[in-house]
Design a protein around this motif. Structure first.
Motif, PDB file in Angstrom:
ATOM      1  N   MET A   1      72.852  24.084  71.603  1.00 60.94           N
ATOM      2  CA  MET A   1      71.863  24.764  72.418  1.00 60.94           C
ATOM      3  C   MET A   1      71.023  23.720  73.144  1.00 60.94           C
ATOM      4  O   MET A   1      70.525  22.781  72.561  1.00 60.94           O
ATOM      5  N   ASP A   5      67.094  26.048  76.995  1.00 60.57           N
ATOM      6  CA  ASP A   5      67.474  27.414  76.666  1.00 60.57           C
ATOM      7  C   ASP A   5      66.924  27.830  75.309  1.00 60.57           C
ATOM      8  O   ASP A   5      67.397  28.789  74.719  1.00 60.57           O
ATOM      9  N   ALA A   6      65.951  27.122  74.797  1.00 64.09           N
ATOM     10  CA  ALA A   6      65.407  27.409  73.477  1.00 64.09           C
ATOM     11  C   ALA A   6      64.854  28.828  73.448  1.00 64.09           C
ATOM     12  O   ALA A   6      64.235  29.286  74.403  1.00 64.09           O
ATOM     13  N   PRO A   7      65.059  29.533  72.338  1.00 66.76           N
ATOM     14  CA  PRO A   7      64.537  30.896  72.236  1.00 66.76           C
ATOM     15  C   PRO A   7      63.011  30.889  72.122  1.00 66.76           C
ATOM     16  O   PRO A   7      62.400  29.889  71.732  1.00 66.76           O
ATOM     17  N   LEU A   8      62.422  32.018  72.450  1.00 67.96           N
ATOM     18  CA  LEU A   8      60.977  32.165  72.311  1.00 67.96           C
ATOM     19  C   LEU A   8      60.586  31.960  70.850  1.00 67.96           C
ATOM     20  O   LEU A   8      61.318  32.356  69.941  1.00 67.96           O
ATOM     21  N   SER A  10      58.779  32.764  67.467  1.00 67.94           N
ATOM     22  CA  SER A  10      58.407  34.041  66.859  1.00 67.94           C
ATOM     23  C   SER A  10      56.888  34.161  66.806  1.00 67.94           C
ATOM     24  O   SER A  10      56.156  33.176  66.899  1.00 67.94           O
ATOM     25  N   THR A  85      57.039  24.502  67.299  1.00 72.37           N
ATOM     26  CA  THR A  85      57.082  25.180  68.593  1.00 72.37           C
ATOM     27  C   THR A  85      56.663  24.215  69.687  1.00 72.37           C
ATOM     28  O   THR A  85      56.101  23.160  69.417  1.00 72.37           O
ATOM     29  N   ASP A 134      57.918  39.683  75.898  1.00 68.87           N
ATOM     30  CA  ASP A 134      58.015  38.293  76.343  1.00 68.87           C
ATOM     31  C   ASP A 134      57.154  37.343  75.509  1.00 68.87           C
ATOM     32  O   ASP A 134      57.200  36.138  75.695  1.00 68.87           O
ATOM     33  N   VAL A 148      58.196  28.134  72.965  1.00 76.78           N
ATOM     34  CA  VAL A 148      59.576  28.259  72.497  1.00 76.78           C
ATOM     35  C   VAL A 148      59.728  27.643  71.112  1.00 76.78           C
ATOM     36  O   VAL A 148      58.908  26.836  70.666  1.00 76.78           O
ATOM     37  N   ASP A 149      60.804  28.033  70.463  1.00 75.84           N
ATOM     38  CA  ASP A 149      61.142  27.509  69.144  1.00 75.84           C
ATOM     39  C   ASP A 149      61.772  26.141  69.333  1.00 75.84           C
ATOM     40  O   ASP A 149      62.891  26.021  69.823  1.00 75.84           O
ATOM     41  N   ALA A 152      65.178  25.195  67.174  1.00 73.15           N
ATOM     42  CA  ALA A 152      66.387  25.996  67.380  1.00 73.15           C
ATOM     43  C   ALA A 152      67.647  25.256  66.970  1.00 73.15           C
ATOM     44  O   ALA A 152      68.641  25.874  66.627  1.00 73.15           O
TER      45      ALA A 152
END
Length: 173
Positions: A1, A5-8, A10, A85, A134, A148-149, A152
């Motif tokens: 990854m 493109d890291a996910p949001l 939490s 984060t 979002d 973002v996380d 990841a």
């Protein structure tokens, strides 16, 4: 990854980052007060006011300097580092520019939230949008950022920072 493109992050990670920053600031404050002799037998009022103000000023300057350095080099505050984060641009996924973080994301909300009787409700209103899909608070909207996380790739808070120096330079050309 790819880091871009890291996910949001939490909501729990965001809360954990905030809490870690608050706890660390409090611990640093207590240590500085103890070192200055403000927590001895006489208590806080035993020392001259200039000593208390100097300790508070030094502590605030230290906290701000550390967070500005981390924001400039990693896109993180101390709390975000421990939570794993990172703050990035909402549009590009690249690290957010320092001036946007300081002037649009942090300063206005710090000033507004310090207003007596209005500060706490305003603060709560500014963070409630984190419950939208979002996961962006009002300060994220104001600065065009998202959190973002950074873990990841399973690296915990020890994140490979090469993407900040190498990829940002290449992608901004």
């Amino acid at each position: 990854m790819d880091a871009f493109d890291a996910p949001l992050a939490s909501r729990w990670r965001r809360l954990g980052g905030w809490a870690a920053g608050v706890v660390l600031a409090g611990l640093v404050g207590v240590v500085l007060m103890a070192m200055a002799g403000l927590l001895g037998e006489g208590g806080v009022g035993a020392a001259p006011p200039a000593v208390g103000l100097s300790v508070v000023g030094f502590g605030v300057a230290l906290y701000v300097a550390l967070n500005v350095w981390l924001l400039a080099t990693r896109g993180q505050t101390v709390g975000k580092y421990f939570a794993g984060t990172r703050i990035v641009s909402n549009e590009t996924g690249l690290p957010a520019e320092l001036h946007r973080l300081l002037l649009l994301r942090m300063a206005p909300f710090a000033v507004l939230c310090a207003v007596p009787r209005v500060g706490v409700p305003l603060y709560l209103a500014s963070v409630l949008p984190v419950f939208r899909s979002d996961r962006r608070c009002l300060h994220d909207w104001a600065a065009g950022t998202k959190v973002v996380d950074a873990c990841a790739e399973g690296q915990g808070s020890q994140i490979d920072d090469r993407w900040i120096l190498d990829d940002v330079t290449a992608k901004r050309r």
